[in-house]
Scaffold this active site. Sequence first.
Site, mmCIF file in Angstrom:
data_model
loop_
_atom_site.group_PDB
_atom_site.id
_atom_site.type_symbol
_atom_site.label_atom_id
_atom_site.label_comp_id
_atom_site.label_asym_id
_atom_site.label_seq_id
_atom_site.Cartn_x
_atom_site.Cartn_y
_atom_site.Cartn_z
ATOM 1 N N MET A 30 0.627 -1.150 -0.110
ATOM 2 C CA MET A 30 0.038 0.087 0.129
ATOM 3 C C MET A 30 0.784 1.281 -0.213
ATOM 4 O O MET A 30 0.303 2.351 0.324
ATOM 5 C CB MET A 30 -1.213 0.126 1.281
ATOM 6 C CG MET A 30 -1.931 -1.015 1.140
ATOM 7 S SD MET A 30 -3.490 -0.778 1.962
ATOM 8 C CE MET A 30 -2.938 -0.566 3.599
ATOM 9 N N LEU A 33 6.653 3.286 2.007
ATOM 10 C CA LEU A 33 7.453 2.037 2.080
ATOM 11 C C LEU A 33 8.433 2.239 3.102
ATOM 12 O O LEU A 33 8.832 3.110 3.557
ATOM 13 C CB LEU A 33 8.013 1.900 0.917
ATOM 14 C CG LEU A 33 7.402 1.667 -0.565
ATOM 15 C CD1 LEU A 33 8.024 1.321 -1.869
ATOM 16 C CD2 LEU A 33 6.432 0.354 -0.299
ATOM 17 N N HIS A 37 9.137 -3.698 3.475
ATOM 18 C CA HIS A 37 8.737 -3.864 2.120
ATOM 19 C C HIS A 37 9.803 -4.179 1.411
ATOM 20 O O HIS A 37 10.129 -4.961 0.557
ATOM 21 C CB HIS A 37 8.103 -2.548 1.690
ATOM 22 C CG HIS A 37 6.632 -2.136 2.304
ATOM 23 N ND1 HIS A 37 6.636 -0.953 3.035
ATOM 24 C CD2 HIS A 37 5.631 -2.521 2.302
ATOM 25 C CE1 HIS A 37 5.491 -0.852 3.330
ATOM 26 N NE2 HIS A 37 4.789 -1.789 2.979
ATOM 27 N N GLY A 147 4.541 -10.510 3.768
ATOM 28 C CA GLY A 147 5.302 -10.578 4.967
ATOM 29 C C GLY A 147 4.417 -11.254 5.980
ATOM 30 O O GLY A 147 3.311 -11.229 5.933
ATOM 31 N N GLN A 153 -3.248 -12.843 6.777
ATOM 32 C CA GLN A 153 -3.496 -12.403 5.154
ATOM 33 C C GLN A 153 -2.516 -13.488 4.483
ATOM 34 O O GLN A 153 -3.041 -14.096 3.518
ATOM 35 C CB GLN A 153 -2.966 -11.076 5.175
ATOM 36 C CG GLN A 153 -2.504 -11.053 3.662
ATOM 37 C CD GLN A 153 -2.361 -9.271 3.613
ATOM 38 O OE1 GLN A 153 -3.151 -8.425 3.831
ATOM 39 N NE2 GLN A 153 -1.116 -8.839 3.423
ATOM 40 N N SER A 186 3.963 0.899 8.133
ATOM 41 C CA SER A 186 3.557 2.290 7.672
ATOM 42 C C SER A 186 2.662 3.379 8.697
ATOM 43 O O SER A 186 2.521 4.340 8.643
ATOM 44 C CB SER A 186 2.604 2.365 6.178
ATOM 45 O OG SER A 186 3.330 1.323 5.462
HETATM 46 P P1 AMP Z 1 1.293 -3.054 3.522
HETATM 47 O O1 AMP Z 1 1.692 -2.006 2.588
HETATM 48 O O2 AMP Z 1 1.338 -2.618 4.895
HETATM 49 O O3 AMP Z 1 -0.295 -3.280 3.101
HETATM 50 O O4 AMP Z 1 2.233 -4.395 3.484
HETATM 51 C C1 AMP Z 1 2.412 -4.979 2.300
HETATM 52 C C2 AMP Z 1 3.239 -5.961 2.578
HETATM 53 O O5 AMP Z 1 4.220 -5.908 3.244
HETATM 54 C C3 AMP Z 1 2.362 -7.311 3.112
HETATM 55 O O6 AMP Z 1 2.647 -8.642 2.561
HETATM 56 C C4 AMP Z 1 2.889 -7.238 4.508
HETATM 57 O O7 AMP Z 1 2.907 -8.478 5.423
HETATM 58 C C5 AMP Z 1 4.386 -6.775 4.139
HETATM 59 N N1 AMP Z 1 5.108 -6.181 5.223
HETATM 60 C C6 AMP Z 1 4.813 -4.737 5.906
HETATM 61 N N2 AMP Z 1 5.253 -4.790 7.059
HETATM 62 C C7 AMP Z 1 6.420 -5.883 7.228
HETATM 63 C C8 AMP Z 1 7.145 -6.051 8.062
HETATM 64 N N3 AMP Z 1 7.790 -5.217 9.120
HETATM 65 N N4 AMP Z 1 8.192 -7.266 8.018
HETATM 66 C C9 AMP Z 1 7.920 -7.876 6.950
HETATM 67 N N5 AMP Z 1 6.787 -7.784 6.061
HETATM 68 C C10 AMP Z 1 6.257 -6.648 6.228
#
Ligand code: AMP
Length: 295
Positions: A30, A33, A37, A147, A153, A186
């Site tokens: 989303m 970053l 990410h 992640g 999810q 984020s």
């Molecule tokens: P988001 O942008 O928050 O929707 O996350 C996008 C992807 O990044 C998802 O698959 C999350 O699980 C992964 N993600 C977000 N934060 C982390 C983190 N701290 N460690 C590993 N993966 C992450």
Amino acid sequence: MEIITKSARMEVLTQKLRAEQKAIGFVPTMGALHEGHLSMVREARRMADVVIVSIFVDPGKFRSEKEFDQYPRDLARDADMLSPIGVEYIFAPSANEMYPPGFSSFIDVEGLSDRMEGVSRPGYFRSVATALILLFNIVRPKFVFMGQRDAQQAVIIKKMVRDLHLPIEIVVMPIVREEDGLACSSKNVYLSPEERTAAGVLYRALKKGEELFNSGERSAGRIIKVIRKEIEAQPLAQLDYLAITDAEHLDPLDDLTNQNALVTVAATFGKTRLIDDILLCEEKMKSKTGRLKLG
Ligand code: AMP
């Protein structure tokens, strides 16, 4: 690196890449970053021929329009972070591009979507699964990187991929954390300095549970009690749920002997809701790579 906003353009490109036998690595995000990410993008770079990152803030994932509007967005900054690590394409569609007027097809991964996050956020995983299947159809990836921070999810999307025979491998990447152990998110920018300090309690509490497990405790109830006590001792933390389930069906566990167990927690600090998790399993259950299996 090219930034693409139209699905028709993305589809033409990915069809061409597939025809050239290029393995596409896809990282759905989303935006806003952070290192979590970027670690996935680096792994995608290592495994795939072409790396595509999507930046799509899905209105269906938010509880209110206000929350959606306030979500941090900075495409120029995100692009500056992705360009040096060799991303070929950013796919950044608008909500209208993804869901044009009259859109009416949705994906529901039943059962798994109704627990934990699904209880607190009804319809959330329906939005997640629908957006991801749309993105998968447009981007046509071989590998998709997700992640472990959003463990439920990842489990749900792995199930969807199996159920629907999608020719995709989901690669679940470990949680990237800040110095005090708080999972990168984020949403961390919303925290006041006091809340930010307090939020460190989530990982500390999960680690206490892990220590207890490593010292031989196999009762989920007793491990939950210790984690809960630690979180409840932090006055700025409002615990939403704390669960120990198996890591594939997300069924609650009592006895953790010979199990791949997933400990998940959600808590609110002020107005910001954060999630975190940890996997627990005995040495003999670990794979040769030392990675624990989720989904
Ligand atoms: P988001 O942008 O928050 O929707 O996350 C996008 C992807 O990044 C998802 O698959 C999350 O699980 C992964 N993600 C977000 N934060 C982390 C983190 N701290 N460690 C590993 N993966 C992450």
